[in-house]
Design an enzyme around this catalytic site. Structure first.
Site, PDB file in Angstrom:
ATOM      1  CG  ASN A  64      -0.470  -0.320   2.506  1.00 23.48           C
ATOM      2  OD1 ASN A  64       0.616  -0.884   2.629  1.00 23.48           O
ATOM      3  ND2 ASN A  64      -1.213   0.031   3.530  1.00 23.48           N
TER       4      ASN A  64
ATOM      5  CD  GLU B 149      -5.463  -5.823  -1.399  1.00 22.78           C
ATOM      6  OE1 GLU B 149      -5.069  -4.650  -1.243  1.00 22.78           O
ATOM      7  OE2 GLU B 149      -5.957  -6.491  -0.483  1.00 22.78           O
TER       8      GLU B 149
ATOM      9  CB  CYS C 270     -10.675  -3.497   1.544  1.00 20.46           C
ATOM     10  SG  CYS C 270     -10.199  -2.730  -0.015  1.00 20.46           S
TER      11      CYS C 270
HETATM   12  N1  THU Z   1      -5.264  -1.753   2.866  1.00 12.94           N
HETATM   13  C1  THU Z   1      -4.756  -2.470   1.816  1.00 12.94           C
HETATM   14  O1  THU Z   1      -3.688  -2.123   1.278  1.00 12.94           O
HETATM   15  N2  THU Z   1      -5.447  -3.551   1.384  1.00 12.94           N
HETATM   16  C2  THU Z   1      -6.579  -4.029   1.974  1.00 12.94           C
HETATM   17  O2  THU Z   1      -7.174  -4.969   1.460  1.00 12.94           O
HETATM   18  C3  THU Z   1      -7.055  -3.436   3.210  1.00 12.94           C
HETATM   19  C4  THU Z   1      -6.508  -2.093   3.527  1.00 12.94           C
HETATM   20  C5  THU Z   1      -4.527  -0.557   3.324  1.00 12.94           C
HETATM   21  C6  THU Z   1      -5.194   0.750   3.004  1.00 12.94           C
HETATM   22  C7  THU Z   1      -4.528   1.671   4.022  1.00 12.94           C
HETATM   23  O3  THU Z   1      -3.276   2.112   3.491  1.00 12.94           O
HETATM   24  C8  THU Z   1      -4.249   0.751   5.198  1.00 12.94           C
HETATM   25  O4  THU Z   1      -4.362  -0.577   4.717  1.00 12.94           O
HETATM   26  C9  THU Z   1      -5.221   0.933   6.356  1.00 12.94           C
HETATM   27  O5  THU Z   1      -6.532   0.841   5.934  1.00 12.94           O
END
Ligand code: THU
Length: 133
Positions: free
Chosen positions: A45, A58, A89
């Protein structure tokens, strides 16, 4: 395609989670996916000062999939900063569905699950054929 090497996917996801740019949430995420030609793609992320613009791990992985030649995702494993399995998510389930469909395997705390179970009644590319365009 043989059984996915989940250990390899886990190692790759943990490795890339260390590159996450998360100054705001301090919640690193890493994800690795096996492609139908045997390639492994990964992402982390990347957040933004304009909070809503942050990119999930993702998103990066799907970008890497296209940038490295495309193909279909067959197995995906996502981890948090502790290396524990993380359920993607909702938005990211949709992203993954586009590139893996209902048979894509997602690792969860309860073991591998098909995307059909993680995102039932999904809207997908085939639905666009319903209308004349
Ligand atoms: N996040 C992801 O990268 N993927 C997911 O499936 C769930 C959430 C990240 C987004 C944000 O940078 C951090 O996790 C907290 O929500």
């Amino acid at each position: 395609m043989n059984t996915p090497d989940w250990d390899q996917l886990h190692r790759t996801a943990v490795e890339i989670s260390k590159k996450a740019y998360v100054p705001y949430s301090k919640f690193p995420v890493g994800v690795a996916g096996l492609v139908d030609d045997g390639r492994i793609v990964a992402g982390c992320n990347v957040e933004n000062a304009s909070y809503g613009l942050g990119l999930c791990a993702e998103c990066g992985m799907v970008s890497a999939l296209s940038a490295s030649g495309g193909g279909r995702l067959v197995a995906v494993l996502c981890v948090d900063g502790k290396g524990d399995f993380l359920a993607p998510c909702g938005r990211c389930r949709q992203l993954l569905f586009e590139h893996g469909g209902p048979e894509l395997l997602l690792m969860t705390a309860d073991g591998p699950m098909k995307m059909a179970q993680m995102l039932p009644w999904a809207f997908g590319p085939n639905d666009l054929d319903r209308n004349d365009r």
